[in-house]
Scaffold this motif. Structure first.
Motif: not given
Length: 212
Positions: A134-141, A176-178, A182-183, A189-190
């Protein structure tokens, strides 16, 4: 013991490939002996040369059954859901039918492995609830939001290869911008680097680049 068993015999078979790509086949039999005690015996564990498709599998299994003299006593064979097993069963059923051996012309010959089916269901379920996925999909977004190519992919550090650290930093800087996006979108994501940490990453990356 097998010759004297009064009833039919059930089989299981599976293929296994070792780390050096050698193929092995295991054939196991299950039957009730004369005292109605369930017996389980490994008939053969042998090398299975490629290809591992239906025709050679049917030939191998049928040859083993004939060697044991049980080709007319088979009730069923349990297999996993590999695509090659369907053609294998069709060929084996034809061979056994020539000897009028299977019950109901082999309608009950092929039994799908329940454990394999359950494993497939569980694995699919785990993919749905896998937090990392799920986190990977969020990062790709996030990559898409900031117009970064997600195909480049993140690189991981390998302790025994210093240049892998360079590749890891290179991919981290690219995304970096991604990471920053994500943060903002993922409260879990801390560990996003702060500006001063990104500055250190940039300096180390440039330093490593000299040695490539």
């Amino acid at each position: 013991m097998i010759e004297n068993t009064p009833g039919k015999i059930c089989l299981t078979s599976d293929l296994w490939t070792s780390i050096n790509t050698d193929g092995f086949l295991c054939l196991t039999t299950y039957f009730l002996d004369g005292n109605w005690v369930l017996q389980k015996k490994v008939l053969n564990f042998c090398i299975m040369l490629p290809p591992h498709d239906g025709v050679p599998l049917a030939h191998k299994i049928y040859t083993l059954l004939c060697e044991w003299g049980i080709e007319k006593k088979i009730f069923s064979i349990t297999l996993d859901n590999a695509s090659s097993n369907k053609s294998f069963i069709d060929i084996l059923k034809t061979q056994l039918n020539l000897k009028k051996a299977p019950v109901s012309d082999g309608d009950f010959l092929h039994i799908c492995c329940c454990a394999h089916i359950v494993n497939l269901i569980v694995q699919d379920g785990l993919k749905e609830i896998d937090e990392a996925q799920v986190r990977n999909q969020t990062f790709l977004g996030c990559c898409k939001q900031v117009s970064l190519d997600s195909k480049m992919g993140l690189k991981q550090d390998v302790p025994t290869r210093w240049n892998s650290t360079f590749c890891m930093l290179q991919s981290a800087i690219y995304y970096r911008l991604a990471w920053c996006s994500l943060e903002l979108s993922d409260t879990n994501f801390k560990h996003c680097p702060c500006p001063s940490e990104w500055e250190k990453v940039q300096k180390i990356f440039i330093f490593f680049g000299i040695f490539l």
